[in-house]
Design an enzyme around this catalytic site. Sequence first.
Site, PDB file in Angstrom:
ATOM      1  N   LYS A 147      50.215   7.216   5.616  1.00 53.87           N
ATOM      2  CA  LYS A 147      50.841   5.920   5.369  1.00 53.87           C
ATOM      3  C   LYS A 147      52.226   6.244   4.826  1.00 53.87           C
ATOM      4  O   LYS A 147      52.567   5.909   3.692  1.00 53.87           O
ATOM      5  CB  LYS A 147      49.984   5.129   4.367  1.00 53.87           C
ATOM      6  CG  LYS A 147      50.455   3.711   4.118  1.00 53.87           C
ATOM      7  CD  LYS A 147      50.065   2.735   5.198  1.00 53.87           C
ATOM      8  CE  LYS A 147      50.670   1.372   4.927  1.00 53.87           C
ATOM      9  NZ  LYS A 147      50.419   0.407   6.019  1.00 53.87           N
ATOM     10  N   ASP A 168      46.451   2.293   8.894  1.00 54.06           N
ATOM     11  CA  ASP A 168      45.965   0.963   9.301  1.00 54.06           C
ATOM     12  C   ASP A 168      45.975   0.828  10.820  1.00 54.06           C
ATOM     13  O   ASP A 168      45.024   0.331  11.426  1.00 54.06           O
ATOM     14  CB  ASP A 168      46.760  -0.163   8.616  1.00 54.06           C
ATOM     15  CG  ASP A 168      48.242   0.117   8.473  1.00 54.06           C
ATOM     16  OD1 ASP A 168      48.696   1.198   8.897  1.00 54.06           O
ATOM     17  OD2 ASP A 168      48.957  -0.754   7.946  1.00 54.06           O
ATOM     18  N   TYR A 190      40.945  12.384  -4.599  1.00 57.91           N
ATOM     19  CA  TYR A 190      39.632  12.884  -5.007  1.00 57.91           C
ATOM     20  C   TYR A 190      39.720  14.049  -5.995  1.00 57.91           C
ATOM     21  O   TYR A 190      38.711  14.541  -6.471  1.00 57.91           O
ATOM     22  CB  TYR A 190      38.820  13.321  -3.774  1.00 57.91           C
ATOM     23  CG  TYR A 190      38.362  12.153  -2.924  1.00 57.91           C
ATOM     24  CD1 TYR A 190      39.150  11.015  -2.794  1.00 57.91           C
ATOM     25  CD2 TYR A 190      37.153  12.187  -2.250  1.00 57.91           C
ATOM     26  CE1 TYR A 190      38.743   9.943  -2.023  1.00 57.91           C
ATOM     27  CE2 TYR A 190      36.736  11.112  -1.471  1.00 57.91           C
ATOM     28  CZ  TYR A 190      37.535  10.001  -1.369  1.00 57.91           C
ATOM     29  OH  TYR A 190      37.128   8.936  -0.612  1.00 57.91           O
ATOM     30  N   ASP A 234      34.084   7.256   8.751  1.00 55.83           N
ATOM     31  CA  ASP A 234      32.971   6.302   8.788  1.00 55.83           C
ATOM     32  C   ASP A 234      33.171   5.345   9.958  1.00 55.83           C
ATOM     33  O   ASP A 234      32.234   5.027  10.705  1.00 55.83           O
ATOM     34  CB  ASP A 234      32.865   5.504   7.484  1.00 55.83           C
ATOM     35  CG  ASP A 234      31.893   6.142   6.494  1.00 55.83           C
ATOM     36  OD1 ASP A 234      31.633   7.349   6.635  1.00 55.83           O
ATOM     37  OD2 ASP A 234      31.391   5.444   5.597  1.00 55.83           O
ATOM     38  N   ASP A 268      37.997  10.111   4.704  1.00 54.54           N
ATOM     39  CA  ASP A 268      36.669   9.608   4.345  1.00 54.54           C
ATOM     40  C   ASP A 268      36.417   8.275   5.050  1.00 54.54           C
ATOM     41  O   ASP A 268      35.387   8.068   5.706  1.00 54.54           O
ATOM     42  CB  ASP A 268      36.601   9.439   2.823  1.00 54.54           C
ATOM     43  CG  ASP A 268      35.196   9.127   2.326  1.00 54.54           C
ATOM     44  OD1 ASP A 268      34.271   9.077   3.158  1.00 54.54           O
ATOM     45  OD2 ASP A 268      35.034   8.916   1.124  1.00 54.54           O
TER      46      ASP A 268
HETATM   47 MG    MG Z   1      32.011   8.686   3.164  1.00 51.20          MG
END
Ligand code: MG
Length: 346
Positions: free
Chosen positions: A179, A212, A129, A240, A236
């Site tokens: 990861k 994962d 980001y 969710d 992020d």
């Molecule tokens: Mg989001």
Amino acid sequence: MTFKIATIEGDGIGEEVVKEALKVITAAGVDFQATKFNLGAERYLKDGKVLPENELDALRKFDAIMLGAVGPPIGSTDVPAGLLERGLLLKLRFSLDLYINLRPFIAPKGSVQEDADFAVVRENTEGTYAGEGGLLRQNTPFEVATQGSVNTRFGVERCVRFAFQLAMKRRKHLTLVHKTNVLTFSGGLWQRTFDEVSKEFPEVKTAYNHIDAACIYMVEKATAYDVIVTDNLFGDILTDLAGAVTGGIGLAASANLNPEKTGPSLFEPVHGAAHDIKGTGKANPLAAIKSAALMLDHLGEETIAQTITDAVTVESQILATKDLALTTSEIGDRVAERVANANNSN
Ligand code: MG
Ligand code: NAI
């Protein structure tokens, strides 16, 4: 002391949920003064401004910022893609050095992972980001796009240390999610930093999950988590998912923190502007109310913050189990009443 709180209601249901959050902190007896900043899609469509420097400078002088949600209706092309994300949300995170994105989850009974109670600490200023990368030969068949992940020892270390400190205040268990088997450069930096900082916190038990696998555990046994620390992109996505299995988007709260308090921190529900339910009374304000509790905790009002969080937890349980068709403001009223009663009985 009167807290100076800047509010960015934003778009869609932002205004509706921020109103309820302010209602609840008023009922809690918090001494504050709220000042509105008109930012978001609607403002951009009015005068083409996203976050003018003078408004950013004005925001710096507040004790905290409460944000509802910003963004145009889905499908609308009035606002260029990414403009508000980069120009407002990320700009606030970067300029105010809000390097921790803290998202706590408490799952009511009946949700996929009922009784789960954990917090995700997401690095908030680096990773993919950070804006590194670019385009070559744009709009040709030979177009090249790169979007690198920026990970600094300094940035990772301060995030990891915050997560260990949080684990010390909770059940003393911290899981690093990354990861490392494929992203060996950034993953290696995270793992080495994590291992080194862990020596300062011998009481904290540590674990590691690949991202994962973490997605599987999140929907199968999230009760095993206490604190998770991860990078910006993984955080992020994972939050969710975490929200979806712990009672839904209407409950997920977040704090964008500058832990050193060199400026204001920003508190917002995880959900967006939800134009599809704007004005219908269907917006659940609990995520915004819980975000206000995170704000009070950060401002040193830990007891009031806990009272509000407890009231939200009780109310979310009632909403999840009873078939009550409550409106946004009715839910706000109920939480406010609970908080006021708790205050009176203390
Ligand atoms: Mg989001
Ligand atoms: P959204 O979170 O606004 O809505 C997704 C779905 O969840 C919708 O069906 C909505 O009705 C429902 N929902 C969201 N919040 C709810 C609440 N409090 N109570 C009950 N139901 C709720 O995400 P979407 O539709 O992808 O985005 C809409 C706009 O919001 C876009 O412009 C997007 O860019 C923006 N957005 C802004 C964010 C922010 O300000 N931090 C975060 C996510 C999206």
